[in-house]
Design a protein around this motif. Sequence first.
Motif, mmCIF file in Angstrom:
data_model
loop_
_atom_site.group_PDB
_atom_site.id
_atom_site.type_symbol
_atom_site.label_atom_id
_atom_site.label_comp_id
_atom_site.label_asym_id
_atom_site.label_seq_id
_atom_site.Cartn_x
_atom_site.Cartn_y
_atom_site.Cartn_z
ATOM 1 N N MET A 190 0.848 -1.184 0.000
ATOM 2 C CA MET A 190 0.000 0.000 0.000
ATOM 3 C C MET A 190 0.889 1.240 0.000
ATOM 4 S SD MET A 190 -3.138 0.869 2.557
ATOM 5 C CE MET A 190 -2.336 1.496 4.012
ATOM 6 N N PRO A 191 0.904 2.031 -1.076
ATOM 7 C CA PRO A 191 1.803 3.178 -1.155
ATOM 8 C C PRO A 191 1.363 4.379 -0.324
ATOM 9 C CG PRO A 191 0.598 2.909 -3.195
ATOM 10 C CD PRO A 191 0.240 1.750 -2.325
ATOM 11 N N PHE A 192 0.097 4.487 0.050
ATOM 12 C CA PHE A 192 -0.388 5.615 0.836
ATOM 13 C C PHE A 192 -0.918 5.090 2.147
ATOM 14 C CE2 PHE A 192 -4.133 8.079 2.107
ATOM 15 C CZ PHE A 192 -3.526 9.272 2.396
ATOM 16 N N SER A 193 -0.515 5.696 3.269
ATOM 17 C CA SER A 193 -0.955 5.141 4.537
ATOM 18 C C SER A 193 -1.776 6.096 5.407
ATOM 19 C CB SER A 193 0.239 4.623 5.338
ATOM 20 O OG SER A 193 1.180 5.641 5.540
ATOM 21 N N ALA A 194 -1.436 7.391 5.432
ATOM 22 C CA ALA A 194 -2.145 8.288 6.340
ATOM 23 C C ALA A 194 -1.750 9.738 6.073
ATOM 24 C CB ALA A 194 -1.787 7.944 7.782
ATOM 25 N N ILE A 195 -2.481 10.638 6.683
ATOM 26 C CA ILE A 195 -2.037 12.030 6.698
ATOM 27 C C ILE A 195 -0.954 12.111 7.749
ATOM 28 C CG2 ILE A 195 -2.640 14.402 7.294
ATOM 29 C CD1 ILE A 195 -5.404 13.864 6.145
ATOM 30 N N ARG A 196 0.201 12.600 7.357
ATOM 31 C CA ARG A 196 1.332 12.719 8.269
ATOM 32 C C ARG A 196 1.197 13.972 9.125
ATOM 33 N NH1 ARG A 196 6.393 11.147 9.173
ATOM 34 N NH2 ARG A 196 7.972 12.691 9.692
ATOM 35 N N SER A 197 0.950 15.095 8.473
ATOM 36 C CA SER A 197 0.858 16.357 9.205
ATOM 37 C C SER A 197 0.229 17.425 8.331
ATOM 38 C CB SER A 197 2.253 16.817 9.654
ATOM 39 O OG SER A 197 3.080 17.081 8.530
ATOM 40 N N LEU B 185 3.845 14.576 -0.549
ATOM 41 C CA LEU B 185 3.955 13.161 -0.195
ATOM 42 C C LEU B 185 5.309 12.972 0.461
ATOM 43 C CD1 LEU B 185 2.572 11.403 -3.410
ATOM 44 C CD2 LEU B 185 1.335 12.059 -1.334
ATOM 45 N N HIS B 186 5.316 12.425 1.656
ATOM 46 C CA HIS B 186 6.538 12.221 2.436
ATOM 47 C C HIS B 186 6.858 10.732 2.471
ATOM 48 C CE1 HIS B 186 8.740 11.401 6.212
ATOM 49 N NE2 HIS B 186 9.383 12.489 5.854
ATOM 50 N N VAL B 187 8.076 10.389 2.138
ATOM 51 C CA VAL B 187 8.545 9.005 2.207
ATOM 52 C C VAL B 187 9.624 8.933 3.267
ATOM 53 C CG1 VAL B 187 9.628 7.106 0.946
ATOM 54 C CG2 VAL B 187 8.019 8.609 -0.232
ATOM 55 N N ARG B 188 9.423 8.103 4.262
ATOM 56 C CA ARG B 188 10.416 7.940 5.341
ATOM 57 C C ARG B 188 11.615 7.148 4.819
ATOM 58 N NH1 ARG B 188 7.895 8.364 10.715
ATOM 59 N NH2 ARG B 188 5.676 8.684 10.383
ATOM 60 N N THR B 189 12.774 7.394 5.423
ATOM 61 C CA THR B 189 13.939 6.592 5.064
ATOM 62 C C THR B 189 13.764 5.197 5.634
ATOM 63 O OG1 THR B 189 15.102 7.338 7.030
ATOM 64 C CG2 THR B 189 15.533 8.545 5.008
ATOM 65 N N SER B 190 14.324 4.198 4.985
ATOM 66 C CA SER B 190 14.252 2.828 5.509
ATOM 67 C C SER B 190 15.227 2.669 6.659
ATOM 68 C CB SER B 190 14.569 1.786 4.452
ATOM 69 O OG SER B 190 14.640 2.269 3.183
ATOM 70 N N GLY B 191 14.841 1.819 7.574
ATOM 71 C CA GLY B 191 15.736 1.495 8.674
ATOM 72 C C GLY B 191 15.464 2.189 9.884
ATOM 73 N N THR C 143 4.697 5.408 0.701
ATOM 74 C CA THR C 143 5.852 4.517 0.609
ATOM 75 C C THR C 143 6.508 4.611 -0.753
ATOM 76 O OG1 THR C 143 4.412 2.680 -0.014
ATOM 77 C CG2 THR C 143 4.997 2.875 2.322
ATOM 78 N N ASP C 144 5.779 5.172 -1.737
ATOM 79 C CA ASP C 144 6.302 5.236 -3.095
ATOM 80 C C ASP C 144 5.655 6.401 -3.842
ATOM 81 O OD1 ASP C 144 7.327 4.765 -5.608
ATOM 82 O OD2 ASP C 144 6.187 2.930 -5.949
ATOM 83 N N VAL C 145 6.398 7.478 -4.052
ATOM 84 C CA VAL C 145 5.873 8.651 -4.742
ATOM 85 C C VAL C 145 5.535 8.325 -6.190
ATOM 86 C CG1 VAL C 145 6.445 10.971 -5.579
ATOM 87 C CG2 VAL C 145 7.004 10.313 -3.237
ATOM 88 N N ALA C 146 6.349 7.507 -6.827
ATOM 89 C CA ALA C 146 6.140 7.178 -8.245
ATOM 90 C C ALA C 146 4.777 6.537 -8.482
ATOM 91 C CB ALA C 146 7.248 6.264 -8.734
ATOM 92 N N ALA C 147 4.284 5.796 -7.505
ATOM 93 C CA ALA C 147 2.988 5.143 -7.652
ATOM 94 C C ALA C 147 1.862 6.158 -7.782
ATOM 95 C CB ALA C 147 2.732 4.226 -6.452
#
Length: 118
Positions: free
Chosen positions: A1-8, A112-118, A71-75
């Motif tokens: 799922m590339p979109f999960s929630a409103i971050r802020s 759209l904000h993508v968090r860094t992995s890890g 999770t994925d802006v390109a999507a």
Amino acid sequence: MPFSAIRSVYTVANDMDLMRAFYEEALELPLAFRDRDQWCQFKAGQVSFALSSPSEAAKGARGSVIVFDATDVAAFAQRIERLGGRRLSSRDMGSHGSVATFSDPENNLFQLHVRTSG
């Protein structure tokens, strides 16, 4: 799922001290953290509300900007453009992840904000 929630949601502030005091006192929002005069974030239930300096905000932002976790802006990028939106910019924020700025068909900005992995 590339979109999960409103971050802020953030509002561009020219006078961070004035705006922090206003939202902290007028709405009794608890301060979550502050990064000098660049960013001031409050806890507002499940969503964060923040004040952004013009230099931290999406270029051309006025008023408030919704930031969605993704999770994925390109999507989303092709779909956004196909439906009349435009991709305006992208920014790498190091350990905070990356953010892509778009406008909707009426030129309202959102990110759209993508968090860094890890």
